[in-house]
Design a protein around this motif. Structure first.
Motif, PDB file in Angstrom:
ATOM      1  N   UNK A  15       0.871  -1.170   0.000  1.00  0.00           N
ATOM      2  CA  UNK A  15       0.000   0.000   0.000  1.00  0.00           C
ATOM      3  C   UNK A  15       0.913   1.226   0.000  1.00  0.00           C
ATOM      4  N   UNK A  16       0.887   1.945  -1.096  1.00  0.00           N
ATOM      5  CA  UNK A  16       1.739   3.128  -1.264  1.00  0.00           C
ATOM      6  C   UNK A  16       0.881   4.373  -1.150  1.00  0.00           C
ATOM      7  N   UNK A  17       1.203   5.235  -0.195  1.00  0.00           N
ATOM      8  CA  UNK A  17       0.409   6.424   0.109  1.00  0.00           C
ATOM      9  C   UNK A  17       1.184   7.671  -0.300  1.00  0.00           C
ATOM     10  N   UNK A  18       0.523   8.561  -1.017  1.00  0.00           N
ATOM     11  CA  UNK A  18       1.120   9.862  -1.317  1.00  0.00           C
ATOM     12  C   UNK A  18       0.663  10.871  -0.270  1.00  0.00           C
ATOM     13  N   UNK A  19       1.603  11.496   0.393  1.00  0.00           N
ATOM     14  CA  UNK A  19       1.345  12.575   1.360  1.00  0.00           C
ATOM     15  C   UNK A  19       0.913  12.049   2.727  1.00  0.00           C
ATOM     16  N   UNK A  20      -0.233  11.417   2.819  1.00  0.00           N
ATOM     17  CA  UNK A  20      -0.678  10.819   4.073  1.00  0.00           C
ATOM     18  C   UNK A  20      -1.315  11.762   5.061  1.00  0.00           C
ATOM     19  N   UNK A  21      -1.415  13.049   4.733  1.00  0.00           N
ATOM     20  CA  UNK A  21      -1.909  14.040   5.685  1.00  0.00           C
ATOM     21  C   UNK A  21      -3.349  13.764   6.116  1.00  0.00           C
ATOM     22  N   UNK A  22      -4.185  13.323   5.187  1.00  0.00           N
ATOM     23  CA  UNK A  22      -5.602  13.131   5.477  1.00  0.00           C
ATOM     24  C   UNK A  22      -5.979  11.688   5.801  1.00  0.00           C
ATOM     25  N   UNK A  23      -5.018  10.815   5.872  1.00  0.00           N
ATOM     26  CA  UNK A  23      -5.306   9.401   6.077  1.00  0.00           C
ATOM     27  C   UNK A  23      -5.235   9.047   7.566  1.00  0.00           C
ATOM     28  N   UNK A  24      -6.338   8.592   8.174  1.00  0.00           N
ATOM     29  CA  UNK A  24      -6.314   8.248   9.601  1.00  0.00           C
ATOM     30  C   UNK A  24      -5.314   7.136   9.891  1.00  0.00           C
ATOM     31  N   UNK A  25      -4.590   7.289  10.982  1.00  0.00           N
ATOM     32  CA  UNK A  25      -3.553   6.303  11.305  1.00  0.00           C
ATOM     33  C   UNK A  25      -4.153   4.933  11.576  1.00  0.00           C
ATOM     34  N   UNK A  26      -5.407   4.894  12.049  1.00  0.00           N
ATOM     35  CA  UNK A  26      -6.051   3.604  12.299  1.00  0.00           C
ATOM     36  C   UNK A  26      -6.154   2.778  11.020  1.00  0.00           C
ATOM     37  N   UNK A  27      -6.318   3.458   9.908  1.00  0.00           N
ATOM     38  CA  UNK A  27      -6.378   2.756   8.625  1.00  0.00           C
ATOM     39  C   UNK A  27      -5.061   2.027   8.340  1.00  0.00           C
ATOM     40  N   UNK A  28      -3.960   2.720   8.537  1.00  0.00           N
ATOM     41  CA  UNK A  28      -2.667   2.103   8.242  1.00  0.00           C
ATOM     42  C   UNK A  28      -2.313   1.031   9.265  1.00  0.00           C
ATOM     43  N   UNK A  29      -2.699   1.235  10.514  1.00  0.00           N
ATOM     44  CA  UNK A  29      -2.463   0.192  11.511  1.00  0.00           C
ATOM     45  C   UNK A  29      -3.209  -1.088  11.139  1.00  0.00           C
TER      46      UNK A  29
END
Length: 374
Positions: free
Chosen positions: A107-121
């Motif tokens: 999963x490659x994310x650009x920027x990440x500013x608006x992405x909730x950390x719970x999603x990546x966890x």
């Protein structure tokens, strides 16, 4: 004197002037055609074909829209020729659910500013690799402190942010500047924008205004055109309103058209100490070139860039690009290259070739994959 005798010399002088003008125009047209033809020849000759990997990438775009969307487009367009499968979503969607459904390798994310950390966890809990490519380092580093360590891999376009993220507990941090996307930025045979001696594209941040203010009259004495937001804040803006286009985000096609129509493009990086617009309270210095550095060069145009300590890693100053450290030095080099057209074109062609050889998104993504899938 009889009118017939007086008219003869006048007609002869007009005819001579017409002939000289016609010859000069033909010569200038030939030179310009040769220059643009050689630019196209470089593009056709220097073709980088990256390896294709048997992996599935779920790309998460920034969700911020313009001006980030052209970077999304560049990465997506490049990914399709480099991996077995590409799935797409954005930071405002349920990324974890999409990862669970598609089971990508990365999963490659650009920027990440608006992405909730719970999603990546949640994605990491599925034993799926995660990576983020930072877009605005070091200008918003105060905002990234709370979520940057929720990724397996961090890629930053700013060299001085590598140690910063390592100090925050990120074990895999890698320097990966942005690049040029040849679909967007390439030489144009016949640019539509009005011919210009000097071009500048960028937002009128306070420090940029401070830099340009003492030398604007000298720059505008040439065919100089500026495009970008906030330039109505420039003192005495009304004196140059025919040469400054305000309040317009320019897409890649328009921007490339401007770069192609100029003899010289000025690149002035955003200042790290513009405290009223930045969120970089630690004043992490900037060493690395901005994306425009590669995009200007990809259009085959001479670039005058303010010095950054890591710039020479990518282009050799005086050979493929030229630099300045002050307003006075910028003006001196503008005058020099406008008077030395052959040298200007040589440097522009060398930058174009170096860009297509080393600085496209295909090169950068190949580096990224080499780190994650060694």
């Amino acid at each position: 004197m009889p009118k017939s005798l007086a008219a003869g010399p006048r007609r002869s002088a007009v005819s001579d002037a017409y002939g000289r003008g016609r010859n000069a125009g033909m010569h200038a047209g030939y030179d310009e055609g040769y220059f643009r033809g050689k630019s196209q020849g470089i593009v056709n000759r220097v073709v980088y074909t990256p390896p294709v990997r048997d992996i599935h990438v779920l790309f998460v775009s920034s969700g911020k829209g313009f001006p980030y969307s052209p970077i999304d487009e560049a990465i997506i367009g490049t990914l399709h020729g480099m991996v077995r499968q590409v799935s797409l979503t954005d930071a405002k969607q349920d990324v974890a659910a999409e990862a669970s459904r598609t089971r990508p390798d990365l999963v490659l994310v650009l920027d990440g500013m608006y992405l909730p950390v719970e999603q990546m966890d949640a994605v990491r809990a599925m034993d799926i690799r995660t990576a983020v490519w930072m877009t605005d380092d070091p200008y918003y580093t105060d905002m990234t402190v709370d979520w940057i360590h929720h990724y397996d891999y961090v890629f930053t376009l700013e060299l001085n942010c590598v140690a910063h993220y390592q100090n925050l507990g990120c074990s895999q941090v890698h320097y990966l500047p942005f690049a040029a996307f040849p679909v967007h930025y390439r030489p144009i045979a016949m640019p539509g924008a009005a011919k210009r001696d000097i071009g500048f594209v960028g937002t009128a941040y306070p420090k940029r205004i401070q830099f340009f203010e003492p030398i604007m009259d000298q720059l505008m004495a040439h065919r100089t055109f500026i495009n970008g937001n906030w330039w109505e804040k420039f003192p005495g803006y009304g004196r140059f309103n025919n040469q400054i286009e305000i309040n317009k985000w320019m897409g890649p096609a328009e921007t490339a058209d401007v770069y192609n129509s100029a003899k010289i493009v000025i690149n002035l990086h955003r200042a790290v100490d513009d405290d009223e617009i930045n969120q970089n309270s630690g004043h992490i210095p900037a060493a690395s070139p901005n994306p425009r550095t590669f995009e200007i060069s990809a259009c085959g145009t001479l670039q005058l860039c303010d010095e950054r300590s890591d710039l020479a890693r990518f282009y050799t100053p005086g050979v493929e690009i030229d630099t300045y450290r002050s307003q006075g030095e910028l003006l001196e080099k503008v005058e020099y290259y406008l008077a030395n057209d052959h040298l200007r074109k040589e440097i522009a062609h060398r930058a174009l070739e170096r860009t297509y050889q080393e600085h496209t998104y295909a090169h950068r993504l190949n580096t990224l994959f080499s780190v994650i899938f060694p």
